[in-house]
Enzyme design. Structure first.
Site, PDB file in Angstrom:
ATOM      1  N   TYR A  92       3.118 -10.773   2.306  1.00 48.35           N
ATOM      2  CA  TYR A  92       4.348 -11.390   2.313  1.00 48.35           C
ATOM      3  C   TYR A  92       5.125 -11.405   1.158  1.00 48.35           C
ATOM      4  O   TYR A  92       4.922 -11.931  -0.165  1.00 48.35           O
ATOM      5  CB  TYR A  92       3.265 -12.694   1.774  1.00 48.35           C
ATOM      6  CG  TYR A  92       2.054 -13.018   3.623  1.00 48.35           C
ATOM      7  CD1 TYR A  92       1.939 -12.645   4.897  1.00 48.35           C
ATOM      8  CD2 TYR A  92       1.427 -13.673   2.972  1.00 48.35           C
ATOM      9  CE1 TYR A  92       1.514 -13.084   5.374  1.00 48.35           C
ATOM     10  CE2 TYR A  92       0.360 -14.176   4.063  1.00 48.35           C
ATOM     11  CZ  TYR A  92       0.718 -13.801   5.222  1.00 48.35           C
ATOM     12  OH  TYR A  92      -0.702 -13.574   6.249  1.00 48.35           O
ATOM     13  N   PRO A 108      -1.925 -21.319  13.187  1.00 52.79           N
ATOM     14  CA  PRO A 108      -2.957 -23.447  13.678  1.00 52.79           C
ATOM     15  C   PRO A 108      -1.988 -24.758  14.262  1.00 52.79           C
ATOM     16  O   PRO A 108      -2.258 -25.916  15.320  1.00 52.79           O
ATOM     17  CB  PRO A 108      -3.620 -23.980  12.791  1.00 52.79           C
ATOM     18  CG  PRO A 108      -2.822 -23.150  11.003  1.00 52.79           C
ATOM     19  CD  PRO A 108      -1.989 -22.005  11.806  1.00 52.79           C
ATOM     20  N   THR A 149       1.586 -24.330  17.806  1.00 51.06           N
ATOM     21  CA  THR A 149       2.302 -25.363  19.173  1.00 51.06           C
ATOM     22  C   THR A 149       2.441 -25.889  19.656  1.00 51.06           C
ATOM     23  O   THR A 149       2.765 -26.896  20.580  1.00 51.06           O
ATOM     24  CB  THR A 149       1.460 -25.357  20.190  1.00 51.06           C
ATOM     25  OG1 THR A 149       0.010 -25.223  19.977  1.00 51.06           O
ATOM     26  CG2 THR A 149       0.953 -22.481  20.746  1.00 51.06           C
TER      27      THR A 149
END
Length: 288
Positions: A66, A211, A214
């Site tokens: 990251y 998480p 969607t």
């Protein structure tokens, strides 16, 4: 009339000994665009980390890729090496200027990366170090052995896996105690339900990355919106609450670069869903 679901456990013992609140913080988004380079405002990124801890978050997840290195460094500078916060990182992915995520599981590379992670995080031992993604060009067992050797050397306290199958989890557990598995999982994406159930059987923590990926998709958005309306909550809060209700081994790690969004996410830990709510979300067809 609906009733509340069975009381869930709000904590989990990583590796059987590191007790954390089950709603953690994912520190991927505190870097620059495309998870490359520094954020526009490093002070704001550090403020998000510090506010998370103030709100009771005691599980922070990051990775050497990251930034690369940026997220780990900011955590080290903002939080230091706190005894009351479990910091997890990962190794096994290379980055390039195009933002690609390239698997690299060479044992020597992994052992080099843990040295970098230790330095950036400012610690002698990383609480949880995870193999970020199996490398098709490197023997999986050889990569896992590298993590076992890091553990034996005292560089890491617990070993985790990420983006693995049930078979790979079983293979790894023959080499080293596996404390957690981090795979993509959410209301609308449950391809790794078998991995989650394997974690439940073994008492392994399951960290569902993405998480809320969607929450805006057709079918998922409608179900979340209906439950959110009944609970005076946001669809994103409901998505997180469902993950917490779905299994006692799930450790959601929503990430953000905003204090406001952080506070909203953390509030999901206090959201109670009814049996009716849970059934409605369970019935969402991930393949629709």
């Amino acid at each position: 009339m609906t009733s509340d679901t069975t009381d869930r456990s709000d904590t989990f013992d990583i590796g059987g000994e590191l007790t954390v609140n089950r709603l953690g913080f994912g520190a991927m988004r505190i870097t620059g665009e495309d998870i490359i380079g520094r954020p526009d405002d490093e002070d704001e990124a550090k403020a998000v980390l510090q506010r998370a801890v103030e709100l009771g978050v005691d599980f922070v997840d990051t990775a050497d890729s990251y930034g690369p290195g940026v997220s780990e460094r900011l955590i080290g500078e903002a939080l230091g090496d706190p005894d009351d916060v479990v910091v997890a990182s990962k190794a096994g992915l290379l980055r390039n200027r195009e933002g690609d995520w390239l698997p690299h599981g060479d044992p020597d590379f992994l052992k080099n990366q843990v040295l970098c992670s230790l330095d950036r995080l400012g610690t002698d031992t990383i609480d949880l170090y995870q193999y970020h993604r199996p490398d098709p060009d490197t023997d999986f067992e050889a990569s896992v052995h590298a993590f076992a050797e890091m553990k034996d050397a005292g560089q890491i306290a617990h070993v985790g896996l990420s983006n693995v199958t049930v078979e790979q989890l079983e293979t790894a557990t023959e080499i080293v105690d596996v404390a957690t598995v981090q795979n993509r999982y959410n209301v609308g994406h449950r391809d790794d339900e078998d991995v989650l159930r394997a974690c439940e059987r073994s008492g392994v923590g399951f960290i569902p990355w993405g998480p809320m990926y969607t929450v805006d998709e057709e079918g998922v958005a409608e179900a979340l919106g209906e439950v959110a309306g009944r609970r005076d909550a946001t669809p994103r809060q409901v998505a997180l609450a469902w993950l917490l209700e779905h299994s006692d081994v799930t450790l959601p790690i929503p990430g953000t670069s905003s204090v406001e969004h952080l506070e909203s996410n953390v509030a999901a830990a206090e959201l109670s869903l009814t049996d009716e709510d849970v059934r409605a979300l369970n019935d969402v067809d991930p393949q629709a």
